[in-house]
Motif scaffolding. Structure first.
Motif, PDB file in Angstrom:
ATOM      1  N   GLY A   1      39.509 -10.605  10.274  1.00  0.00           N
ATOM      2  CA  GLY A   1      40.479  -9.561  10.583  1.00  0.00           C
ATOM      3  C   GLY A   1      41.715 -10.158  11.219  1.00  0.00           C
ATOM      4  N   VAL A   2      42.494  -9.289  11.849  1.00  0.00           N
ATOM      5  CA  VAL A   2      43.688  -9.722  12.577  1.00  0.00           C
ATOM      6  C   VAL A   2      43.624  -9.129  13.986  1.00  0.00           C
ATOM      7  N   ARG A   3      44.309  -9.784  14.918  1.00  0.00           N
ATOM      8  CA  ARG A   3      44.180  -9.434  16.329  1.00  0.00           C
ATOM      9  C   ARG A   3      45.463  -8.842  16.875  1.00  0.00           C
ATOM     10  N   GLY A   4      45.321  -7.750  17.612  1.00  0.00           N
ATOM     11  CA  GLY A   4      46.474  -7.143  18.273  1.00  0.00           C
ATOM     12  C   GLY A   4      47.021  -8.026  19.381  1.00  0.00           C
ATOM     13  N   ASP A   5      46.150  -8.746  20.057  1.00  0.00           N
ATOM     14  CA  ASP A   5      46.516  -9.672  21.132  1.00  0.00           C
ATOM     15  C   ASP A   5      45.691 -10.951  20.939  1.00  0.00           C
ATOM     16  N   PRO A   6      46.202 -11.871  20.122  1.00  0.00           N
ATOM     17  CA  PRO A   6      45.413 -13.068  19.793  1.00  0.00           C
ATOM     18  C   PRO A   6      44.944 -13.867  21.011  1.00  0.00           C
ATOM     19  N   GLU A   7      45.808 -14.036  22.004  1.00  0.00           N
ATOM     20  CA  GLU A   7      45.426 -14.833  23.170  1.00  0.00           C
ATOM     21  C   GLU A   7      44.251 -14.190  23.912  1.00  0.00           C
ATOM     22  N   LYS A   8      44.284 -12.872  24.068  1.00  0.00           N
ATOM     23  CA  LYS A   8      43.190 -12.165  24.739  1.00  0.00           C
ATOM     24  C   LYS A   8      41.894 -12.291  23.932  1.00  0.00           C
ATOM     25  N   THR A   9      41.996 -12.117  22.615  1.00  0.00           N
ATOM     26  CA  THR A   9      40.802 -12.216  21.777  1.00  0.00           C
ATOM     27  C   THR A   9      40.214 -13.616  21.843  1.00  0.00           C
ATOM     28  N   ILE A  10      41.049 -14.630  21.792  1.00  0.00           N
ATOM     29  CA  ILE A  10      40.566 -16.008  21.872  1.00  0.00           C
ATOM     30  C   ILE A  10      39.860 -16.237  23.212  1.00  0.00           C
ATOM     31  N   ALA A  11      40.437 -15.731  24.306  1.00  0.00           N
ATOM     32  CA  ALA A  11      39.799 -15.865  25.620  1.00  0.00           C
ATOM     33  C   ALA A  11      38.483 -15.092  25.663  1.00  0.00           C
ATOM     34  N   ASP A  12      38.470 -13.883  25.095  1.00  0.00           N
ATOM     35  CA  ASP A  12      37.246 -13.070  25.076  1.00  0.00           C
ATOM     36  C   ASP A  12      36.128 -13.763  24.300  1.00  0.00           C
ATOM     37  N   VAL A  13      36.445 -14.320  23.121  1.00  0.00           N
ATOM     38  CA  VAL A  13      35.385 -14.958  22.339  1.00  0.00           C
ATOM     39  C   VAL A  13      34.911 -16.250  23.005  1.00  0.00           C
ATOM     40  N   ALA A  14      35.791 -16.923  23.739  1.00  0.00           N
ATOM     41  CA  ALA A  14      35.364 -18.112  24.485  1.00  0.00           C
ATOM     42  C   ALA A  14      34.356 -17.703  25.569  1.00  0.00           C
ATOM     43  N   GLU A  15      34.603 -16.590  26.233  1.00  0.00           N
ATOM     44  CA  GLU A  15      33.673 -16.097  27.253  1.00  0.00           C
ATOM     45  C   GLU A  15      32.360 -15.642  26.632  1.00  0.00           C
ATOM     46  N   ILE A  16      32.428 -14.979  25.495  1.00  0.00           N
ATOM     47  CA  ILE A  16      31.207 -14.556  24.794  1.00  0.00           C
ATOM     48  C   ILE A  16      30.388 -15.780  24.399  1.00  0.00           C
ATOM     49  N   LYS A  17      31.045 -16.799  23.850  1.00  0.00           N
ATOM     50  CA  LYS A  17      30.331 -18.026  23.471  1.00  0.00           C
ATOM     51  C   LYS A  17      29.690 -18.684  24.689  1.00  0.00           C
ATOM     52  N   ARG A  18      30.418 -18.707  25.810  1.00  0.00           N
ATOM     53  CA  ARG A  18      29.867 -19.303  27.027  1.00  0.00           C
ATOM     54  C   ARG A  18      28.580 -18.580  27.428  1.00  0.00           C
ATOM     55  N   LYS A  19      28.620 -17.236  27.396  1.00  0.00           N
ATOM     56  CA  LYS A  19      27.437 -16.448  27.764  1.00  0.00           C
ATOM     57  C   LYS A  19      26.291 -16.688  26.784  1.00  0.00           C
ATOM     58  N   LEU A  20      26.596 -16.686  25.492  1.00  0.00           N
ATOM     59  CA  LEU A  20      25.546 -16.903  24.494  1.00  0.00           C
ATOM     60  C   LEU A  20      24.883 -18.261  24.669  1.00  0.00           C
ATOM     61  N   LEU A  21      25.701 -19.281  24.882  1.00  0.00           N
ATOM     62  CA  LEU A  21      25.171 -20.633  25.039  1.00  0.00           C
ATOM     63  C   LEU A  21      24.414 -20.809  26.358  1.00  0.00           C
ATOM     64  N   ALA A  22      24.723 -19.949  27.342  1.00  0.00           N
ATOM     65  CA  ALA A  22      24.025 -19.992  28.626  1.00  0.00           C
ATOM     66  C   ALA A  22      22.711 -19.223  28.590  1.00  0.00           C
ATOM     67  N   GLY A  23      22.420 -18.572  27.441  1.00  0.00           N
ATOM     68  CA  GLY A  23      21.143 -17.880  27.305  1.00  0.00           C
ATOM     69  C   GLY A  23      21.160 -16.404  27.632  1.00  0.00           C
ATOM     70  N   VAL A  24      22.342 -15.831  27.877  1.00  0.00           N
ATOM     71  CA  VAL A  24      22.430 -14.398  28.122  1.00  0.00           C
ATOM     72  C   VAL A  24      22.000 -13.670  26.850  1.00  0.00           C
ATOM     73  N   HIS A  25      21.275 -12.554  27.014  1.00  0.00           N
ATOM     74  CA  HIS A  25      20.834 -11.789  25.848  1.00  0.00           C
ATOM     75  C   HIS A  25      22.061 -11.475  24.988  1.00  0.00           C
ATOM     76  N   PRO A  26      21.986 -11.652  23.663  1.00  0.00           N
ATOM     77  CA  PRO A  26      23.156 -11.465  22.801  1.00  0.00           C
ATOM     78  C   PRO A  26      23.861 -10.121  22.962  1.00  0.00           C
ATOM     79  N   LEU A  27      23.125  -9.042  23.094  1.00  0.00           N
ATOM     80  CA  LEU A  27      23.784  -7.735  23.225  1.00  0.00           C
ATOM     81  C   LEU A  27      24.508  -7.592  24.560  1.00  0.00           C
ATOM     82  N   LYS A  28      24.061  -8.283  25.585  1.00  0.00           N
ATOM     83  CA  LYS A  28      24.773  -8.295  26.875  1.00  0.00           C
ATOM     84  C   LYS A  28      25.972  -9.240  26.795  1.00  0.00           C
ATOM     85  N   ALA A  29      25.822 -10.349  26.091  1.00  0.00           N
ATOM     86  CA  ALA A  29      26.875 -11.356  26.025  1.00  0.00           C
ATOM     87  C   ALA A  29      28.124 -10.837  25.329  1.00  0.00           C
ATOM     88  N   ILE A  30      27.957  -9.901  24.384  1.00  0.00           N
ATOM     89  CA  ILE A  30      29.128  -9.424  23.638  1.00  0.00           C
ATOM     90  C   ILE A  30      29.842  -8.284  24.329  1.00  0.00           C
TER      91      ILE A  30
END
Length: 181
Positions: free
Chosen positions: A149-178
Protein backbone atom coordinates in the motif's frame (compact mmCIF):
# COMPACT_ATOMS: atom_id res chain seq x y z
CA UNK A 1 5.43 -27.95 19.62
CA UNK A 2 1.73 -27.63 20.44
CA UNK A 3 -0.77 -26.49 17.84
CA UNK A 4 -1.35 -23.11 19.54
CA UNK A 5 2.38 -22.40 19.72
CA UNK A 6 2.83 -23.42 16.08
CA UNK A 7 0.02 -21.06 14.97
CA UNK A 8 1.50 -18.27 17.09
CA UNK A 9 4.94 -18.80 15.51
CA UNK A 10 3.41 -18.76 12.01
CA UNK A 11 1.54 -15.53 12.80
CA UNK A 12 4.74 -13.97 14.18
CA UNK A 13 6.61 -14.88 10.97
CA UNK A 14 3.80 -13.52 8.81
CA UNK A 15 3.70 -10.24 10.75
CA UNK A 16 7.48 -9.85 10.56
CA UNK A 17 7.27 -10.20 6.75
CA UNK A 18 4.42 -7.66 6.60
CA UNK A 19 6.37 -5.22 8.78
CA UNK A 20 9.32 -5.44 6.39
CA UNK A 21 7.00 -4.79 3.43
CA UNK A 22 5.80 -1.48 4.98
CA UNK A 23 9.33 -0.20 5.73
CA UNK A 24 10.15 0.88 2.16
CA UNK A 25 11.70 4.32 1.55
CA UNK A 26 9.30 7.25 0.92
CA UNK A 27 9.00 8.50 -2.65
CA UNK A 28 7.40 11.34 -4.57
CA UNK A 29 5.15 8.81 -6.32
CA UNK A 30 3.84 7.66 -2.92
CA UNK A 31 3.21 11.25 -1.76
CA UNK A 32 1.45 12.10 -5.04
CA UNK A 33 -0.66 8.93 -4.85
CA UNK A 34 -1.74 9.67 -1.26
CA UNK A 35 -2.67 13.24 -2.23
CA UNK A 36 -4.77 11.91 -5.11
CA UNK A 37 -6.42 9.20 -2.99
CA UNK A 38 -7.59 11.87 -0.54
CA UNK A 39 -9.67 13.36 -3.37
CA UNK A 40 -11.35 10.12 -4.49
CA UNK A 41 -14.79 8.96 -3.30
CA UNK A 42 -14.85 6.69 -0.25
CA UNK A 43 -17.34 3.84 0.15
CA UNK A 44 -18.22 1.80 3.22
CA UNK A 45 -17.45 -1.92 3.03
CA UNK A 46 -19.14 -4.48 5.22
CA UNK A 47 -16.94 -7.34 6.34
CA UNK A 48 -18.73 -10.69 6.05
CA UNK A 49 -19.05 -12.56 9.32
CA UNK A 50 -16.19 -14.82 10.33
CA UNK A 51 -18.60 -17.77 10.13
CA UNK A 52 -19.62 -16.97 6.54
CA UNK A 53 -16.01 -16.47 5.48
CA UNK A 54 -15.01 -19.74 7.15
CA UNK A 55 -17.88 -21.51 5.36
CA UNK A 56 -16.61 -20.19 2.01
CA UNK A 57 -13.06 -21.34 2.90
CA UNK A 58 -11.46 -18.15 1.66
CA UNK A 59 -7.74 -18.04 2.45
CA UNK A 60 -6.39 -15.17 4.55
CA UNK A 61 -4.26 -12.50 2.87
CA UNK A 62 -5.54 -13.50 -0.59
CA UNK A 63 -8.16 -10.79 -1.12
CA UNK A 64 -7.44 -10.26 -4.83
CA UNK A 65 -7.65 -13.96 -5.68
CA UNK A 66 -10.66 -14.46 -3.39
CA UNK A 67 -12.58 -11.67 -5.09
CA UNK A 68 -11.67 -12.80 -8.62
CA UNK A 69 -12.84 -16.31 -7.68
CA UNK A 70 -16.09 -14.97 -6.20
CA UNK A 71 -16.80 -12.92 -9.32
CA UNK A 72 -16.17 -15.92 -11.58
CA UNK A 73 -18.34 -18.24 -9.47
CA UNK A 74 -21.18 -15.93 -8.42
CA UNK A 75 -24.32 -17.79 -9.55
CA UNK A 76 -26.23 -14.49 -9.87
CA UNK A 77 -23.54 -12.89 -12.03
CA UNK A 78 -24.03 -9.60 -10.20
CA UNK A 79 -20.87 -9.36 -8.09
CA UNK A 80 -17.61 -7.93 -9.41
CA UNK A 81 -14.15 -7.78 -7.89
CA UNK A 82 -13.19 -4.20 -7.07
CA UNK A 83 -9.58 -3.27 -6.35
CA UNK A 84 -8.65 -0.19 -4.38
CA UNK A 85 -7.49 0.95 -0.99
CA UNK A 86 -8.60 -0.03 2.49
CA UNK A 87 -8.17 3.05 4.66
CA UNK A 88 -6.58 1.80 7.88
CA UNK A 89 -6.90 3.50 11.28
CA UNK A 90 -3.27 4.69 11.14
CA UNK A 91 -3.84 6.69 7.93
CA UNK A 92 -2.29 4.20 5.52
CA UNK A 93 -3.92 3.00 2.32
CA UNK A 94 -3.72 -0.78 2.03
CA UNK A 95 -4.02 -2.34 -1.43
CA UNK A 96 -7.17 -4.45 -1.14
CA UNK A 97 -9.93 -6.08 -3.16
CA UNK A 98 -13.59 -6.44 -2.23
CA UNK A 99 -16.72 -7.54 -4.08
CA UNK A 100 -19.58 -5.30 -5.12
CA UNK A 101 -22.99 -5.69 -6.74
CA UNK A 102 -22.82 -2.07 -7.86
CA UNK A 103 -24.51 -0.66 -4.77
CA UNK A 104 -23.06 -2.60 -1.84
CA UNK A 105 -19.49 -3.56 -1.06
CA UNK A 106 -18.39 -6.62 0.91
CA UNK A 107 -15.10 -8.01 2.18
CA UNK A 108 -14.83 -11.79 1.93
CA UNK A 109 -11.23 -12.26 3.08
CA UNK A 110 -10.44 -13.47 6.61
CA UNK A 111 -8.27 -11.28 8.79
CA UNK A 112 -6.52 -11.73 12.09
CA UNK A 113 -5.73 -8.16 13.05
CA UNK A 114 -8.64 -6.06 11.75
CA UNK A 115 -11.96 -7.05 13.25
CA UNK A 116 -13.94 -3.94 12.27
CA UNK A 117 -17.35 -4.95 10.82
CA UNK A 118 -17.20 -1.95 8.44
CA UNK A 119 -14.29 -0.02 6.96
CA UNK A 120 -13.64 2.78 4.49
CA UNK A 121 -12.50 1.78 1.02
CA UNK A 122 -11.48 3.78 -2.04
CA UNK A 123 -12.15 2.01 -5.35
CA UNK A 124 -9.35 2.90 -7.78
CA UNK A 125 -9.81 2.43 -11.50
CA UNK A 126 -6.16 3.39 -12.12
CA UNK A 127 -4.93 0.10 -10.65
CA UNK A 128 -4.12 -2.53 -13.26
CA UNK A 129 -2.72 -6.04 -13.02
CA UNK A 130 0.45 -7.17 -14.74
CA UNK A 131 1.93 -10.66 -14.87
CA UNK A 132 5.46 -10.65 -13.52
CA UNK A 133 8.48 -12.72 -14.46
CA UNK A 134 8.17 -14.34 -11.02
CA UNK A 135 4.88 -16.02 -11.96
CA UNK A 136 2.76 -13.65 -9.84
CA UNK A 137 0.36 -10.89 -10.80
CA UNK A 138 1.39 -7.44 -9.59
CA UNK A 139 -0.74 -4.35 -9.07
CA UNK A 140 0.46 -1.34 -11.05
CA UNK A 141 -0.67 2.30 -10.75
CA UNK A 142 0.68 5.07 -12.95
CA UNK A 143 3.49 2.78 -14.10
CA UNK A 144 4.63 1.94 -10.54
CA UNK A 145 4.37 -1.45 -8.87
CA UNK A 146 2.35 -1.27 -5.68
CA UNK A 147 3.58 -3.15 -2.65
CA UNK A 148 1.28 -3.56 0.35
CA UNK A 149 0.00 0.00 0.00
CA UNK A 150 0.95 3.63 0.47
CA UNK A 151 1.42 5.57 3.69
CA UNK A 152 -0.15 8.84 4.77
CA UNK A 153 2.84 9.48 7.05
CA UNK A 154 5.76 7.31 5.91
CA UNK A 155 8.10 8.27 8.76
CA UNK A 156 5.49 7.38 11.40
CA UNK A 157 4.68 4.08 9.69
CA UNK A 158 8.36 3.16 9.45
CA UNK A 159 8.80 3.94 13.17
CA UNK A 160 5.64 1.97 14.04
CA UNK A 161 6.73 -1.13 12.11
CA UNK A 162 10.19 -0.94 13.71
CA UNK A 163 8.51 -1.01 17.13
CA UNK A 164 6.23 -3.88 16.10
CA UNK A 165 9.25 -5.85 14.86
CA UNK A 166 11.08 -5.15 18.13
CA UNK A 167 8.11 -6.50 20.11
CA UNK A 168 7.71 -9.56 17.88
CA UNK A 169 11.39 -10.42 18.10
CA UNK A 170 11.27 -9.94 21.89
CA UNK A 171 8.58 -12.64 22.12
CA UNK A 172 5.51 -10.48 22.73
CA UNK A 173 2.34 -12.29 21.62
CA UNK A 174 1.78 -11.30 17.95
CA UNK A 175 -1.69 -9.84 18.50
CA UNK A 176 -0.35 -7.65 21.33
CA UNK A 177 2.76 -6.68 19.35
CA UNK A 178 0.74 -5.19 16.49
CA UNK A 179 -1.20 -2.84 18.72
CA UNK A 180 -0.13 0.58 17.55
CA UNK A 181 2.00 2.48 20.03
Amino acid sequence: MGEAKRRQAELRDQLLRKADQWAFPPSQWEADTVAELKTLPVVTVERMSAQDIAYMRMPASECHGNCRWYEANDPTGTFRAVVGWLVDPEGNYVLHSVVSDGANYGCITPTVSDRRPFFEFIPDSKIAWQDGDDGYRHAIRDGHAIGPGVRGDPEKTIADVAEIKRKLLAGVHPLKAIEVV
